[in-house]
Structures are given as C-alpha cells and as structure tokens.
Design a protein around this motif. Structure first.
Motif, mmCIF file in Angstrom:
data_model
loop_
_atom_site.group_PDB
_atom_site.id
_atom_site.type_symbol
_atom_site.label_atom_id
_atom_site.label_comp_id
_atom_site.label_asym_id
_atom_site.label_seq_id
_atom_site.Cartn_x
_atom_site.Cartn_y
_atom_site.Cartn_z
ATOM 1 N N TYR A 122 0.501 6.670 -7.773
ATOM 2 C CA TYR A 122 0.407 5.276 -7.333
ATOM 3 C C TYR A 122 0.065 4.362 -8.507
ATOM 4 O O TYR A 122 0.626 3.260 -8.643
ATOM 5 N N LEU A 125 3.149 3.962 -10.766
ATOM 6 C CA LEU A 125 4.116 3.049 -10.157
ATOM 7 C C LEU A 125 3.649 1.597 -10.270
ATOM 8 O O LEU A 125 4.440 0.687 -10.552
ATOM 9 N N SER A 151 12.604 -1.434 -5.576
ATOM 10 C CA SER A 151 12.613 0.018 -5.332
ATOM 11 C C SER A 151 11.248 0.631 -5.635
ATOM 12 O O SER A 151 10.712 1.418 -4.844
ATOM 13 N N LEU A 152 10.663 0.254 -6.773
ATOM 14 C CA LEU A 152 9.347 0.782 -7.133
ATOM 15 C C LEU A 152 8.280 0.322 -6.133
ATOM 16 O O LEU A 152 7.350 1.078 -5.806
ATOM 17 N N TYR A 154 8.722 -0.203 -2.977
ATOM 18 C CA TYR A 154 8.863 0.608 -1.764
ATOM 19 C C TYR A 154 8.157 1.944 -1.925
ATOM 20 O O TYR A 154 7.392 2.379 -1.038
ATOM 21 N N TYR A 155 8.356 2.608 -3.049
ATOM 22 C CA TYR A 155 7.722 3.912 -3.281
ATOM 23 C C TYR A 155 6.201 3.769 -3.425
ATOM 24 O O TYR A 155 5.436 4.610 -2.931
ATOM 25 N N ALA A 156 5.784 2.707 -4.102
ATOM 26 C CA ALA A 156 4.345 2.491 -4.268
ATOM 27 C C ALA A 156 3.660 2.278 -2.913
ATOM 28 O O ALA A 156 2.569 2.817 -2.654
ATOM 29 N N ASP A 157 4.311 1.515 -2.040
ATOM 30 C CA ASP A 157 3.743 1.289 -0.711
ATOM 31 C C ASP A 157 3.693 2.578 0.101
ATOM 32 O O ASP A 157 2.737 2.804 0.869
ATOM 33 N N SER A 158 4.692 3.448 -0.047
ATOM 34 C CA SER A 158 4.710 4.724 0.676
ATOM 35 C C SER A 158 3.569 5.623 0.214
ATOM 36 O O SER A 158 2.876 6.252 1.040
ATOM 37 N N VAL A 159 3.341 5.692 -1.088
ATOM 38 C CA VAL A 159 2.259 6.518 -1.629
ATOM 39 C C VAL A 159 0.902 5.957 -1.199
ATOM 40 O O VAL A 159 -0.014 6.707 -0.821
#
Length: 226
Positions: A122, A125, A151-152, A154-159
C-alpha cells in the motif's frame, strides 16, 4: 288342742292415740332463701390469667428464636453459595481471557507477516501515485499519466480495504497536531520562530498502521522545530 280365746279389752281400758296431723313445710321469704340455679361461675383469678399469658409469650418467643436461628443458617449457606459462584465465575473469566490472549497472540504471529506485506504494498502504491500525480500536474497533456494514476488508485484502494477488513487501523496525522512519538517518526524538520508550532506536524508523508493496539508501522511526518 286347747282353743285360744280372743282377749277383748274393754272400751274404758284402751289408750286414746291422738290422730297424727300432716306436717306443713316451713318456708321462708322467697327473696331470702331461694337458690339461684343459673348463677354464673366464678371468674378466674387475675394472677392465673397473667401467668398463662406469660407462658404463651415465652413459648412464642422461643419459636421465633428458633426461626431466627434457622434463617441465619440459611442466609449463611446462601452467602457461601454465592461466594463459590463468584469464585467460579472469576476463574472462568480469567481462563477465557487467557485463552483469548493466547488466541490473539497466535493469530498475530501468523497474520502480522502478511499484514506487513500488504502495508508495504500500500505504501509503495501511494508513493508511486504521488510521483505520477506530481508529473501529471507538471504536464497535464500527458493523458497516459492520468490513466496510470487511476489504475494505481484502484489497486491502492483494494489493498487498503483488505487491511481495514482484517482489523488494521490506518491513521493519517493531521497538520498542526502535536507530534506523537508512539505512532509517528520524524522524517524531516522545518525551522520556525512561532512557539505555537513547536513539535507540531507540518506534513504527513505516510500513514500509521495499528493492529490490536500495536503499531505495525509508524507514520512519517515533517515536524516544526523552533
């Protein structure tokens, strides 16, 4: 056989027997000699009544004393039973707490390494997003930077969501708040002449990650120094 001649007394020789007269009953005045057959019985003597009443009171007092003693025994038994229940509950509560601590420690030992990896991901990212945002602000015409940033993000929010769902608290230091040595680390200082800003946060470089009251990774902050 010689005949028995009847002897006849001459009239002048017979004794004159007076004729017996009937005897009249002697009665006195009705009010003086009449017997009252329906007279009430004599009343009991007062000392006898008091003595009987005293005996009854003594008997009742004795029964009350026995009941009081029985109640005291029952109360003592109930108190002892309640004390035993309280001791049992205390032992059970201590055992449950001990088991919960053991469970938490065991789970922490298993979960902490994985959580630290997610925290590191996290942070990476977030730092990458900060660099791309800075570059995109300098060159807004570069649309691909905007696509990378989305895109980053989205992944940061998921983590971040995965960390929160697993009990990790993410705290972002507020600018102007006092420096907290338990949850923060100073990455840079800024000199100032304002005494009100002494040891206050000027900027947060990263978040603090706390799990079950333990700081897994402190926040990086910029602090004012006089």
């Amino acid at each position: 056989m010689d005949e028995i001649n009847e002897i006849v007394f001459p009239p002048e020789e017979a004794e004159d027997i007076p004729e017996q007269q009937p005897v009249e009953a002697v009665t006195g005045p009705a009010d003086d000699t009449a017997v009252n057959e329906t007279a009430e019985p004599d009343e009991p003597n007062e000392p006898d009544v008091l003595s009987e009443l005293s005996d009854r009171i003594s008997e009742q007092s004795s029964q009350i004393a026995k009941l009081t003693e029985l109640i005291e025994k029952l109360s003592s038994q109930v108190a002892a039973g309640n004390k035993a229940i309280a001791v049992h509950e205390e032992i059970e509560r201590n055992l449950n707490n001990e088991l919960q601590r053991y469970k938490n420690d065991f789970y922490d030992k298993l979960a902490t390494p994985f959580l630290m990896q997610f925290i590191g991901l996290y942070i990476d990212l977030s730092e990458e997003m900060a660099e791309i945002k800075e570059e995109h602000d300098a060159a807004p015409e570069k649309e691909y930077l905007k696509t990378q940033l989305d895109s980053l993000g989205y992944y940061a929010d998921s983590v971040k969501g995965a960390l929160i769902n697993n009990g990790v608290e993410i705290k972002t230091p507020e600018p102007g708040s006092s420096y907290d040595y338990k949850e923060q680390r100073i990455s840079k200082t800024i000199p100032t002449d304002d005494e009100t800003l002494r040891d206050c946060v000027a900027e947060a470089r990263s978040d603090a990650f706390i799990y079950n009251g333990k700081v897994l990774r402190p926040a990086k902050v910029v602090v004012y120094k006089v």
